[in-house]
Motif scaffolding. Structure first.
Motif, short mmCIF file in Angstrom:
data_model
loop_
_atom_site.label_atom_id
_atom_site.label_comp_id
_atom_site.label_asym_id
_atom_site.label_seq_id
_atom_site.Cartn_x
_atom_site.Cartn_y
_atom_site.Cartn_z
N SER A 61 -15.17 -37.37 19.70
CA SER A 61 -14.46 -37.67 18.71
C SER A 61 -15.67 -38.64 17.93
O SER A 61 -16.41 -39.28 18.65
N ARG A 104 -11.73 -34.72 22.53
CA ARG A 104 -10.93 -33.79 21.99
C ARG A 104 -10.95 -32.37 22.39
O ARG A 104 -12.03 -32.05 22.60
N TRP A 111 -4.60 -35.73 30.30
CA TRP A 111 -4.87 -35.56 28.75
C TRP A 111 -3.60 -35.67 27.74
O TRP A 111 -2.68 -35.35 28.30
N TYR A 136 -6.16 -34.73 23.54
CA TYR A 136 -7.41 -35.84 23.84
C TYR A 136 -7.11 -36.71 24.97
O TYR A 136 -6.08 -36.76 25.57
#
Length: 164
Positions: free
Chosen positions: A164, A83, A59, A78
């Motif tokens: 997202s 996220r 990430w 993210y």
């Protein structure tokens, strides 16, 4: 999705009050080594939360926030269209090193006392001043593939995630 832990395995961490209630429960059960028994249970709850996100392997870390009121360090992460925020609530000491323009997490791990990683984490944390006199902190290490690494001593962990 919000992930945290409480005594009943619910969805919100309660910080040091929760830990003391947990310790009281352990003492009532008659655990021979209450501190060891308690720490093991507390660490396992954190590990389950981090495991749900594969310890945030690969990430990207793009935000770092500090809340003095909550004594909280929050990492914004993210991966593709997901996220997440990882909050270390009740932070006592924290060291952030090698922050760059690109910060990729290798893993966020809870470091258990008695391991070689714990000794290394304590050496790093020795550089930081304590915010409180509290000595009961759990230690996490955010290892990097690239960029920032974080070692933090804290009371509870909160993870929030959204697509997202």
């Amino acid at each position: 999705m919000s992930v945290g832990t409480d005594v009943s395995g619910g969805a919100h961490a309660r910080g040091i009050g929760w830990r003391l209630a947990c310790l009281d429960e352990v003492l009532q059960r008659g655990c021979g080594d209450a501190r060891s028994c308690f720490d093991s249970r507390f660490v396992n709850l954190h590990m389950d939360n981090l495991s749900a996100f594969n310890h945030f392997h690969d990430w990207y870390m793009d935000t770092i926030q500090l809340s003095k009121e909550r004594e909280t360090r929050t990492l914004g992460l993210y991966l593709q269209d997901q996220r997440a925020s990882v909050s270390f609530v009740g932070m006592n000491r924290c060291v952030l090193e090698n922050l760059g323009l690109q910060n990729i997490v290798y893993a966020i791990e809870i470091i258990e006392p008695g391991t070689s990683g714990f000794g290394k984490a304590q050496q790093i944390l020795a550089k930081a001043e304590r915010w409180t006199d509290n000595q009961l902190g759990t230690v996490a290490y955010a290892f990097s593939t690239c960029g920032a690494e974080l070692v933090v001593e804290f009371d509870s962990l909160e993870i929030e995630s959204q697509a997202s």
